[in-house]
Scaffold this motif. Structure first.
Motif, PDB file in Angstrom:
ATOM      1  N   GLY A 150       0.786  -1.222   0.000  1.00 40.41           N
ATOM      2  CA  GLY A 150       0.000   0.000   0.000  1.00 40.41           C
ATOM      3  C   GLY A 150       0.819   1.273   0.000  1.00 40.41           C
ATOM      4  N   THR A 151       2.148   1.187  -0.078  1.00 40.67           N
ATOM      5  CA  THR A 151       2.976   2.395  -0.096  1.00 40.67           C
ATOM      6  C   THR A 151       3.239   2.831  -1.530  1.00 40.67           C
ATOM      7  OG1 THR A 151       5.021   1.115  -0.079  1.00 40.67           O
ATOM      8  CG2 THR A 151       4.137   1.780   2.048  1.00 40.67           C
ATOM      9  N   VAL A 152       3.642   4.085  -1.670  1.00 37.53           N
ATOM     10  CA  VAL A 152       4.001   4.636  -2.972  1.00 37.53           C
ATOM     11  C   VAL A 152       5.448   5.111  -2.910  1.00 37.53           C
ATOM     12  CG1 VAL A 152       1.663   5.330  -3.605  1.00 37.53           C
ATOM     13  CG2 VAL A 152       3.090   6.889  -2.314  1.00 37.53           C
ATOM     14  N   LEU A 153       6.037   5.388  -4.044  1.00 36.26           N
ATOM     15  CA  LEU A 153       7.430   5.821  -4.055  1.00 36.26           C
ATOM     16  C   LEU A 153       7.607   7.145  -3.335  1.00 36.26           C
ATOM     17  CD1 LEU A 153       8.628   4.921  -7.654  1.00 36.26           C
ATOM     18  CD2 LEU A 153       9.252   3.832  -5.512  1.00 36.26           C
ATOM     19  N   LEU A 154       6.744   8.118  -3.602  1.00 36.22           N
ATOM     20  CA  LEU A 154       6.835   9.420  -2.949  1.00 36.22           C
ATOM     21  C   LEU A 154       5.410   9.918  -2.708  1.00 36.22           C
ATOM     22  CD1 LEU A 154       8.898  11.514  -2.022  1.00 36.22           C
ATOM     23  CD2 LEU A 154       8.666  12.624  -4.240  1.00 36.22           C
ATOM     24  N   ASP A 155       4.994   9.891  -1.435  1.00 34.24           N
ATOM     25  CA  ASP A 155       3.624  10.322  -1.139  1.00 34.24           C
ATOM     26  C   ASP A 155       3.559  11.847  -1.056  1.00 34.24           C
ATOM     27  OD1 ASP A 155       5.033  10.564   1.176  1.00 34.24           O
ATOM     28  OD2 ASP A 155       3.472   9.758   2.471  1.00 34.24           O
ATOM     29  N   ARG A 156       2.340  12.367  -1.023  1.00 38.11           N
ATOM     30  CA  ARG A 156       2.138  13.828  -1.056  1.00 38.11           C
ATOM     31  C   ARG A 156       2.669  14.512   0.198  1.00 38.11           C
ATOM     32  NH1 ARG A 156      -3.221  15.212  -4.425  1.00 38.11           N
ATOM     33  NH2 ARG A 156      -2.911  13.640  -6.011  1.00 38.11           N
ATOM     34  N   ALA A 157       2.552  13.871   1.319  1.00 37.12           N
ATOM     35  CA  ALA A 157       3.028  14.488   2.570  1.00 37.12           C
ATOM     36  C   ALA A 157       4.550  14.635   2.545  1.00 37.12           C
ATOM     37  CB  ALA A 157       2.586  13.647   3.769  1.00 37.12           C
ATOM     38  N   ALA A 158       5.259  13.587   2.088  1.00 36.95           N
ATOM     39  CA  ALA A 158       6.723  13.658   2.019  1.00 36.95           C
ATOM     40  C   ALA A 158       7.163  14.709   1.008  1.00 36.95           C
ATOM     41  CB  ALA A 158       7.292  12.294   1.658  1.00 36.95           C
ATOM     42  N   LEU A 159       6.455  14.808  -0.105  1.00 37.46           N
ATOM     43  CA  LEU A 159       6.789  15.814  -1.113  1.00 37.46           C
ATOM     44  C   LEU A 159       6.533  17.229  -0.579  1.00 37.46           C
ATOM     45  CD1 LEU A 159       7.775  16.252  -3.991  1.00 37.46           C
ATOM     46  CD2 LEU A 159       5.422  16.079  -4.768  1.00 37.46           C
ATOM     47  N   ALA A 160       5.464  17.413   0.182  1.00 41.86           N
ATOM     48  CA  ALA A 160       5.178  18.731   0.770  1.00 41.86           C
ATOM     49  C   ALA A 160       6.248  19.113   1.778  1.00 41.86           C
ATOM     50  CB  ALA A 160       3.799  18.731   1.421  1.00 41.86           C
ATOM     51  N   ASP A 161       6.731  18.128   2.566  1.00 41.90           N
ATOM     52  CA  ASP A 161       7.816  18.403   3.522  1.00 41.90           C
ATOM     53  C   ASP A 161       9.085  18.822   2.795  1.00 41.90           C
ATOM     54  OD1 ASP A 161       6.181  17.838   5.639  1.00 41.90           O
ATOM     55  OD2 ASP A 161       6.919  15.779   5.920  1.00 41.90           O
ATOM     56  N   LEU A 162       9.394  18.148   1.685  1.00 42.44           N
ATOM     57  CA  LEU A 162      10.593  18.506   0.913  1.00 42.44           C
ATOM     58  C   LEU A 162      10.473  19.910   0.328  1.00 42.44           C
ATOM     59  CD1 LEU A 162      11.423  15.192  -0.973  1.00 42.44           C
ATOM     60  CD2 LEU A 162      12.785  16.305   0.801  1.00 42.44           C
ATOM     61  N   ARG A 163       9.292  20.261  -0.161  1.00 39.66           N
ATOM     62  CA  ARG A 163       9.100  21.589  -0.750  1.00 39.66           C
ATOM     63  C   ARG A 163       9.195  22.696   0.297  1.00 39.66           C
ATOM     64  NH1 ARG A 163       4.136  20.175  -4.823  1.00 39.66           N
ATOM     65  NH2 ARG A 163       5.409  19.307  -6.489  1.00 39.66           N
ATOM     66  N   ASP A 164       8.860  22.386   1.528  1.00 40.81           N
ATOM     67  CA  ASP A 164       8.965  23.378   2.599  1.00 40.81           C
ATOM     68  C   ASP A 164      10.416  23.650   2.986  1.00 40.81           C
ATOM     69  OD1 ASP A 164       6.265  23.759   2.679  1.00 40.81           O
ATOM     70  OD2 ASP A 164       5.917  22.346   4.330  1.00 40.81           O
ATOM     71  N   SER A 165      11.322  22.701   2.703  1.00 39.17           N
ATOM     72  CA  SER A 165      12.745  22.898   3.016  1.00 39.17           C
ATOM     73  C   SER A 165      13.308  23.976   2.106  1.00 39.17           C
ATOM     74  CB  SER A 165      13.523  21.603   2.811  1.00 39.17           C
ATOM     75  OG  SER A 165      12.969  20.573   3.594  1.00 39.17           O
ATOM     76  N   GLY A 166      14.232  24.771   2.647  1.00 42.13           N
ATOM     77  CA  GLY A 166      14.807  25.862   1.862  1.00 42.13           C
ATOM     78  C   GLY A 166      15.746  25.386   0.763  1.00 42.13           C
ATOM     79  N   TRP A 167      16.323  24.207   0.903  1.00 37.24           N
ATOM     80  CA  TRP A 167      17.297  23.720  -0.073  1.00 37.24           C
ATOM     81  C   TRP A 167      16.643  23.003  -1.254  1.00 37.24           C
ATOM     82  CZ3 TRP A 167      16.955  18.537  -0.862  1.00 37.24           C
ATOM     83  CH2 TRP A 167      16.347  17.774   0.131  1.00 37.24           C
ATOM     84  N   TRP A 168      15.394  22.577  -1.136  1.00 42.10           N
ATOM     85  CA  TRP A 168      14.765  21.716  -2.145  1.00 42.10           C
ATOM     86  C   TRP A 168      14.663  22.388  -3.518  1.00 42.10           C
ATOM     87  CZ3 TRP A 168      13.708  16.962  -3.356  1.00 42.10           C
ATOM     88  CH2 TRP A 168      12.759  16.692  -4.323  1.00 42.10           C
ATOM     89  N   THR A 169      14.092  23.566  -3.607  1.00 43.70           N
ATOM     90  CA  THR A 169      13.885  24.227  -4.898  1.00 43.70           C
ATOM     91  C   THR A 169      15.198  24.534  -5.604  1.00 43.70           C
ATOM     92  OG1 THR A 169      11.818  25.162  -4.076  1.00 43.70           O
ATOM     93  CG2 THR A 169      12.757  26.162  -6.053  1.00 43.70           C
ATOM     94  N   PRO A 170      16.214  25.128  -4.940  1.00 46.20           N
ATOM     95  CA  PRO A 170      17.477  25.377  -5.651  1.00 46.20           C
ATOM     96  C   PRO A 170      18.157  24.092  -6.123  1.00 46.20           C
ATOM     97  CG  PRO A 170      17.407  26.643  -3.617  1.00 46.20           C
ATOM     98  CD  PRO A 170      16.226  25.745  -3.608  1.00 46.20           C
ATOM     99  N   VAL A 171      18.075  23.023  -5.329  1.00 45.62           N
ATOM    100  CA  VAL A 171      18.713  21.761  -5.727  1.00 45.62           C
ATOM    101  C   VAL A 171      18.015  21.155  -6.943  1.00 45.62           C
ATOM    102  CG1 VAL A 171      19.082  19.369  -4.997  1.00 45.62           C
ATOM    103  CG2 VAL A 171      19.727  21.242  -3.486  1.00 45.62           C
ATOM    104  N   VAL A 172      16.690  21.193  -6.948  1.00 44.06           N
ATOM    105  CA  VAL A 172      15.945  20.641  -8.093  1.00 44.06           C
ATOM    106  C   VAL A 172      16.222  21.460  -9.356  1.00 44.06           C
ATOM    107  CG1 VAL A 172      13.626  20.303  -9.023  1.00 44.06           C
ATOM    108  CG2 VAL A 172      14.149  19.558  -6.717  1.00 44.06           C
ATOM    109  N   VAL A 173      16.219  22.796  -9.240  1.00 42.77           N
ATOM    110  CA  VAL A 173      16.493  23.643 -10.408  1.00 42.77           C
ATOM    111  C   VAL A 173      17.920  23.432 -10.897  1.00 42.77           C
ATOM    112  CG1 VAL A 173      16.730  26.036 -11.174  1.00 42.77           C
ATOM    113  CG2 VAL A 173      14.736  25.355  -9.837  1.00 42.77           C
TER     114      VAL A 173
END
Length: 194
Positions: free
Chosen positions: A48-71
């Motif tokens: 019943g698990t997924v690779l990346l659930d919405r809650a984990a993705l929201a936590d990553l987006r709230d981190s200050g390093w996530w957006t610059p690293v992805v870009v």
């Protein structure tokens, strides 16, 4: 093609293919009825698990390093792909044949077109198609001749060999030119249908 470039291309394609195959195989075998038959050491996600659930993705987006690293990662991947694409040699007419002097080269497409035109002007030849894949020290000519109905292949082959093909070989001297000639005859029925 440069052997180093060829090796790098094959290695990158093999690594990319292996990573995609491993990831796809893991995902395909970890779910459904196949997962029950896998050995105990097989790394499988919990039911019943997924690779990346919405809650984990929201936590990553709230981190200050996530957006610059992805870009930055996306820009680096794009630049690597563009660099790899621009490093590839051009196909077809951009290949160069070496001539007698070291700085002198000739486009293989130009020589192939000239040989084809000269071959088509030869008695008994209806159409000609010439390919000249370029090599460093040796070149190959692949010639396809469509003969006119009633033309004798032997004399036509001799005229083409002593004419356009000898001229092409002389223009590439001292580098040898190997030739492979394929002859076909157009029937009178095909000629009427055209």
């Amino acid at each position: 093609m440069n052997p180093w470039r060829n090796a790098v291309n094959r290695t990158l394609l093999a690594l990319t293919g292996a990573a995609l195959l491993a990831g796809g195989g893991w995902l395909a075998l970890s779910g459904g009825s196949v997962a029950e038959r896998l050995p105990g050491w097989w790394p499988a996600p919990e039911h019943g698990t997924v690779l990346l659930d919405r809650a984990a993705l929201a936590d990553l987006r709230d981190s200050g390093w996530w957006t610059p690293v992805v870009v930055a990662g996306t820009v680096c991947a794009l630049l690597l792909c563009l660099t790899w694409l621009l490093a590839q040699p051009r196909r077809g007419g951009a290949r160069r044949l070496p001539l007698a002097g070291p700085p002198l080269t000739l486009r293989s497409r130009a020589l192939a077109d000239a040989v084809a035109r000269r071959a088509e002007a030869t008695d008994g030849v209806d159409r000609a198609h010439v390919r000249l894949p370029a090599g460093k020290k040796r070149s190959r000519a692949r010639v396809r001749l469509l003969l006119e109905p009633g033309a004798a292949p032997g004399p036509v082959l001799e005229r083409v060999t002593r004419g356009p093909l000898d001229e092409a070989a002389r223009s590439l001297a001292p580098h040898p030119l190997r030739t492979h000639v394929h002859l076909a005859v157009r029937s009178a029925r095909e000629r009427r249908a055209r």
